[in-house]
Design an enzyme around this catalytic site. Structure first.
Site, PDB file in Angstrom:
ATOM      1  N   HIS A 162      -0.219  16.788   3.171  1.00 25.58           N
ATOM      2  CA  HIS A 162      -1.369  17.564   3.649  1.00 25.58           C
ATOM      3  C   HIS A 162      -0.917  18.957   4.109  1.00 25.58           C
ATOM      4  O   HIS A 162       0.210  19.118   4.588  1.00 25.58           O
ATOM      5  CB  HIS A 162      -2.002  16.904   4.879  1.00 25.58           C
ATOM      6  CG  HIS A 162      -2.683  15.594   4.626  1.00 25.58           C
ATOM      7  ND1 HIS A 162      -2.942  15.091   3.380  1.00 25.58           N
ATOM      8  CD2 HIS A 162      -3.179  14.682   5.510  1.00 25.58           C
ATOM      9  CE1 HIS A 162      -3.568  13.927   3.501  1.00 25.58           C
ATOM     10  NE2 HIS A 162      -3.718  13.650   4.778  1.00 25.58           N
ATOM     11  N   GLY A 169       0.808  -1.221   0.000  1.00 26.68           N
ATOM     12  CA  GLY A 169       0.000   0.000   0.000  1.00 26.68           C
ATOM     13  C   GLY A 169       0.838   1.266   0.000  1.00 26.68           C
ATOM     14  O   GLY A 169       2.078   1.222   0.063  1.00 26.68           O
ATOM     15  N   ALA A 170       0.142   2.413  -0.052  1.00 21.08           N
ATOM     16  CA  ALA A 170       0.828   3.711  -0.087  1.00 21.08           C
ATOM     17  C   ALA A 170       1.720   3.876   1.145  1.00 21.08           C
ATOM     18  O   ALA A 170       2.866   4.315   1.042  1.00 21.08           O
ATOM     19  CB  ALA A 170      -0.212   4.840  -0.159  1.00 21.08           C
ATOM     20  N   VAL A 171       1.214   3.515   2.318  1.00 23.45           N
ATOM     21  CA  VAL A 171       2.012   3.636   3.553  1.00 23.45           C
ATOM     22  C   VAL A 171       3.035   2.506   3.633  1.00 23.45           C
ATOM     23  O   VAL A 171       4.191   2.728   4.007  1.00 23.45           O
ATOM     24  CB  VAL A 171       1.098   3.620   4.800  1.00 23.45           C
ATOM     25  CG1 VAL A 171       1.921   3.632   6.082  1.00 23.45           C
ATOM     26  CG2 VAL A 171       0.146   4.819   4.789  1.00 23.45           C
ATOM     27  N   ARG A 207     -10.625  17.518   1.076  1.00 19.76           N
ATOM     28  CA  ARG A 207      -9.737  16.771   0.176  1.00 19.76           C
ATOM     29  C   ARG A 207      -9.405  17.664  -1.018  1.00 19.76           C
ATOM     30  O   ARG A 207     -10.315  18.229  -1.647  1.00 19.76           O
ATOM     31  CB  ARG A 207     -10.470  15.515  -0.285  1.00 19.76           C
ATOM     32  CG  ARG A 207      -9.625  14.530  -1.009  1.00 19.76           C
ATOM     33  CD  ARG A 207      -8.650  13.781  -0.162  1.00 19.76           C
ATOM     34  NE  ARG A 207      -9.225  12.742   0.663  1.00 19.76           N
ATOM     35  CZ  ARG A 207      -8.520  12.044   1.555  1.00 19.76           C
ATOM     36  NH1 ARG A 207      -7.236  12.289   1.749  1.00 19.76           N
ATOM     37  NH2 ARG A 207      -9.094  11.107   2.277  1.00 19.76           N
ATOM     38  N   GLN A 227       2.181  13.276   4.683  1.00 21.75           N
ATOM     39  CA  GLN A 227       1.449  12.399   5.600  1.00 21.75           C
ATOM     40  C   GLN A 227       1.765  10.935   5.368  1.00 21.75           C
ATOM     41  O   GLN A 227       1.514  10.120   6.242  1.00 21.75           O
ATOM     42  CB  GLN A 227      -0.045  12.709   5.592  1.00 21.75           C
ATOM     43  CG  GLN A 227      -0.885  11.900   4.683  1.00 21.75           C
ATOM     44  CD  GLN A 227      -0.586  12.190   3.229  1.00 21.75           C
ATOM     45  OE1 GLN A 227      -0.061  13.231   2.865  1.00 21.75           O
ATOM     46  NE2 GLN A 227      -0.907  11.230   2.384  1.00 21.75           N
ATOM     47  N   ARG A 237      -4.386 -11.027  -2.972  1.00 24.90           N
ATOM     48  CA  ARG A 237      -4.337 -10.359  -4.284  1.00 24.90           C
ATOM     49  C   ARG A 237      -2.917 -10.055  -4.714  1.00 24.90           C
ATOM     50  O   ARG A 237      -2.585 -10.115  -5.879  1.00 24.90           O
ATOM     51  CB  ARG A 237      -5.098  -9.023  -4.236  1.00 24.90           C
ATOM     52  CG  ARG A 237      -6.570  -9.090  -4.143  1.00 24.90           C
ATOM     53  CD  ARG A 237      -7.157  -7.674  -4.166  1.00 24.90           C
ATOM     54  NE  ARG A 237      -6.824  -6.888  -2.981  1.00 24.90           N
ATOM     55  CZ  ARG A 237      -7.520  -6.913  -1.845  1.00 24.90           C
ATOM     56  NH1 ARG A 237      -8.584  -7.670  -1.754  1.00 24.90           N
ATOM     57  NH2 ARG A 237      -7.159  -6.185  -0.805  1.00 24.90           N
ATOM     58  N   GLY A 278      -3.551  10.379   1.198  1.00 25.45           N
ATOM     59  CA  GLY A 278      -4.161  10.064   2.487  1.00 25.45           C
ATOM     60  C   GLY A 278      -5.243   9.009   2.356  1.00 25.45           C
ATOM     61  O   GLY A 278      -5.587   8.334   3.327  1.00 25.45           O
ATOM     62  N   CYS A 311      -3.079  11.149  10.391  1.00 26.29           N
ATOM     63  CA  CYS A 311      -2.024  11.970   9.773  1.00 26.29           C
ATOM     64  C   CYS A 311      -2.201  13.467  10.044  1.00 26.29           C
ATOM     65  O   CYS A 311      -1.223  14.174  10.310  1.00 26.29           O
ATOM     66  CB  CYS A 311      -1.969  11.689   8.280  1.00 26.29           C
ATOM     67  SG  CYS A 311      -3.575  11.564   7.493  1.00 26.29           S
TER      68      CYS A 311
HETATM   69  N1  LIG Z   1      -2.376   6.997   3.409  1.00 29.84           N
HETATM   70  C1  LIG Z   1      -2.083   7.691   4.479  1.00 29.84           C
HETATM   71  O1  LIG Z   1      -1.613   8.825   4.416  1.00 29.84           O
HETATM   72  C2  LIG Z   1      -2.301   7.145   5.845  1.00 29.84           C
HETATM   73  C3  LIG Z   1      -1.894   7.900   6.940  1.00 29.84           C
HETATM   74  C4  LIG Z   1      -2.082   7.389   8.217  1.00 29.84           C
HETATM   75  C5  LIG Z   1      -2.663   6.151   8.355  1.00 29.84           C
HETATM   76  N2  LIG Z   1      -3.073   5.434   7.271  1.00 29.84           N
HETATM   77  C6  LIG Z   1      -3.665   4.130   7.489  1.00 29.84           C
HETATM   78  O2  LIG Z   1      -2.787   3.126   6.986  1.00 29.84           O
HETATM   79  C7  LIG Z   1      -3.542   2.039   6.471  1.00 29.84           C
HETATM   80  C8  LIG Z   1      -3.147   1.786   5.021  1.00 29.84           C
HETATM   81  O3  LIG Z   1      -3.389   2.940   4.254  1.00 29.84           O
HETATM   82  P1  LIG Z   1      -2.840   3.100   2.767  1.00 29.84           P
HETATM   83  O4  LIG Z   1      -3.112   4.512   2.431  1.00 29.84           O
HETATM   84  O5  LIG Z   1      -1.456   2.572   2.649  1.00 29.84           O
HETATM   85  O6  LIG Z   1      -3.864   2.161   1.956  1.00 29.84           O
HETATM   86  P2  LIG Z   1      -3.656   1.407   0.579  1.00 29.84           P
HETATM   87  O7  LIG Z   1      -2.705   2.123  -0.298  1.00 29.84           O
HETATM   88  O8  LIG Z   1      -5.029   1.154   0.082  1.00 29.84           O
HETATM   89  O9  LIG Z   1      -2.986   0.011   1.001  1.00 29.84           O
HETATM   90  C9  LIG Z   1      -3.682  -0.946   1.751  1.00 29.84           C
HETATM   91  C10 LIG Z   1      -2.754  -2.113   2.061  1.00 29.84           C
HETATM   92  O10 LIG Z   1      -3.463  -3.052   2.888  1.00 29.84           O
HETATM   93  C11 LIG Z   1      -3.425  -4.343   2.277  1.00 29.84           C
HETATM   94  N3  LIG Z   1      -4.646  -5.069   2.592  1.00 29.84           N
HETATM   95  C12 LIG Z   1      -5.917  -4.708   2.339  1.00 29.84           C
HETATM   96  N4  LIG Z   1      -6.767  -5.673   2.771  1.00 29.84           N
HETATM   97  C13 LIG Z   1      -6.001  -6.645   3.310  1.00 29.84           C
HETATM   98  C14 LIG Z   1      -6.280  -7.892   3.913  1.00 29.84           C
HETATM   99  N5  LIG Z   1      -7.519  -8.347   4.061  1.00 29.84           N
HETATM  100  N6  LIG Z   1      -5.243  -8.649   4.356  1.00 29.84           N
HETATM  101  C15 LIG Z   1      -3.977  -8.219   4.201  1.00 29.84           C
HETATM  102  N7  LIG Z   1      -3.644  -7.036   3.636  1.00 29.84           N
HETATM  103  C16 LIG Z   1      -4.651  -6.266   3.199  1.00 29.84           C
HETATM  104  C17 LIG Z   1      -3.317  -4.044   0.798  1.00 29.84           C
HETATM  105  O11 LIG Z   1      -2.832  -5.193   0.155  1.00 29.84           O
HETATM  106  P3  LIG Z   1      -3.226  -5.563  -1.375  1.00 29.84           P
HETATM  107  O12 LIG Z   1      -2.185  -4.924  -2.236  1.00 29.84           O
HETATM  108  O13 LIG Z   1      -3.103  -7.052  -1.378  1.00 29.84           O
HETATM  109  O14 LIG Z   1      -4.614  -5.069  -1.624  1.00 29.84           O
HETATM  110  C18 LIG Z   1      -2.322  -2.896   0.825  1.00 29.84           C
HETATM  111  O15 LIG Z   1      -1.026  -3.398   1.022  1.00 29.84           O
HETATM  112  C19 LIG Z   1      -5.013   2.426   6.669  1.00 29.84           C
HETATM  113  O16 LIG Z   1      -5.429   1.889   7.902  1.00 29.84           O
HETATM  114  C20 LIG Z   1      -4.975   3.923   6.761  1.00 29.84           C
HETATM  115  O17 LIG Z   1      -6.050   4.441   7.493  1.00 29.84           O
HETATM  116  C21 LIG Z   1      -2.892   5.899   6.016  1.00 29.84           C
END
Ligand SMILES: NC(=O)c1ccc[n+]([C@@H]2O[C@H](COP(=O)([O-])OP(=O)(O)OC[C@H]3O[C@@H](n4cnc5c(N)ncnc54)[C@H](OP(=O)(O)O)[C@@H]3O)[C@@H](O)[C@H]2O)c1
Length: 353
Positions: A259, A29-31, A252, A334, A56, A176, A145
């Protein structure tokens, strides 16, 4: 989750004495990708590294310190032998698997909102409340964030002048909302420029050349959306000010990454912009960008890729004649300080002590 559950198999002596075996949950994922980058760029001690995601993306490959790592599908046995589990796969995954990881002996640093308001789980921004880490019982929560990016600069001012009230507006980037939202911003912008139609898949509204209220649901009882409520509750917890009046509007914006937040802050006593600027210049994790002559202030594109929160536009709030209120504008990456970097900094306090 009860504190007892965390305590069951957590062994701090074991985890602090050697380079940990590390797992990243949500590594694709992005994080997750930034967690991998931060471990590498900060030379974090790693005995072994396991990349976990959903079925996946099992089989995807990433490079870490010159070694190729293959993503594995997360399951209940994923945490055997793991000392540190960095979670960033959404709160459902954290709720289900973080207790399993703790039971297997790992310390969990969780990026999701699953445990942030659990009083037995420290909610930590190392520059602000690193002392809370000591009291952990297996899980440490990484805050929202916006809450992180706001509290890093505010903490320095709060310590000296005691904050009485905060009114804020956020300008939140696509990242985000994850990797898919970033792709939607890119694709919808390209379509717009080519005059083609684009059907939003991640966001509810057209994203190119537009902005809209944060995509979390609005609570009809309060009129606040989920993001705004999280920021208010979490800022109070991080600043250890449970009653602090905080009001935020989360928006957004069509920015790919980083951010920005407009903050108007009332203090217990008068404070000049010069005194605030001097405090912020010495604050850990803050870089003052406040060049009035050149109209150069914090911008997302300059915050991108940076660990520091940029702070500027530091000025008197002219609507408060008492001289006790200031306004400022901050920007932070963030995906780094608002997520991956903050999580790795927390882990460093445990495994690099
Ligand atoms: N983006 C931000 O700035 C930010 C900041 C603070 C906190 N967060 C938190 O960090 C978390 C991830 O955010 P993100 O932005 O990185 O989201 P993202 O880009 O959508 O990535 C999600 C990740 O979770 C994995 N995943 C989803 N469902 C899963 C499952 N059932 N079992 C195992 N892995 C699974 C995905 O794997 P696949 O590739 O296999 O789908 C992917 O690696 C969220 O809880 C979010 O609230 C994000």
């Amino acid at each position: 989750m009860s504190p007892d559950t965390h305590h069951q198999s957590f062994n701090p002596a074991l985890t602090q004495s050697r380079a940990p075996h590390v797992a990243i949950v949500g590594a694709t994922g992005a994080v997750g990708v930034e967690l991998l980058n931060c471990l590498e760029s900060r030379d974090f001690p790693v005995a072994s590294l396991k990349l976990l995601a959903s079925p996946r993306s099992a089989g995807q490959k990433f490079s870490f310190r010159g070694q190729e790592l293959v993503v594995e599908a997360l399951d209940e046995n994923s945490f055997n032998g793991v000392d540190l589990a960095l979670f960033s796969a959404g709160s459902g995954v954290s709720k289900q698997y973080a207790p399993i990881a703790v039971k297997a002996g790992a310390v969990v640093v969780d990026n999701s909102s699953a445990f942030r308001m659990d009083p037995s789980v420290p909610l930590v921004v190392p520059e602000v409340n690193a002392g809370q880490i000591e009291g952990h019982a297996g899980i440490i929560a990484n805050p929202n964030c916006v809450a992180i990016i706001a509290t890093v600069p505010l903490q320095a001012l709060h310590r000296r002048y005691s904050i009485r009230r905060i009114i804020a507006s956020s300008y939140q980037a696509a990242s985000g909302a994850g990797a898919a939202a970033m792709e939607e911003l890119r694709a919808s912008t390209a379509a717009w420029l080519e005059g083609k139609a684009y059907e939003p898949k991640v966001m509810r509204h057209p994203y190119a050349f537009n902005l809209f209220s944060h995509d979390s649901a609005v609570d009809p009882a309060t009129g606040y959306n989920g993001e705004e409520t999280k920021v208010v509750m979490e800022m109070r917890r991080i600043l250890d000010a449970p009653e602090l009046p905080v009001n935020i509007t989360c928006i957004r914006v069509p920015v790919l990454r980083a951010h920005a937040i407009s903050l108007t802050v009332e203090f217990a006593e008068p404070v000049t912009p010069e005194a605030a600027r001097a405090l912020l210049e010495g604050a850990p994790g803050v870089r003052v960008v406040d060049d009035v002559e050149n109209n150069h202030f914090p911008m997302p594109n300059e915050a991108t890729g940076q660990g520091d929160v940029l702070a500027g536009r530091i000025r008197r709030d002219i609507s408060d004649a008492s001289g006790k209120s200031l306004s400022l504008f901050v920007a932070g990456d963030q995906l780094l300080k608002g997520a991956a970097l903050n999580a790795v900094q927390i882990a460093e306090r445990i495994f690099r002590a």
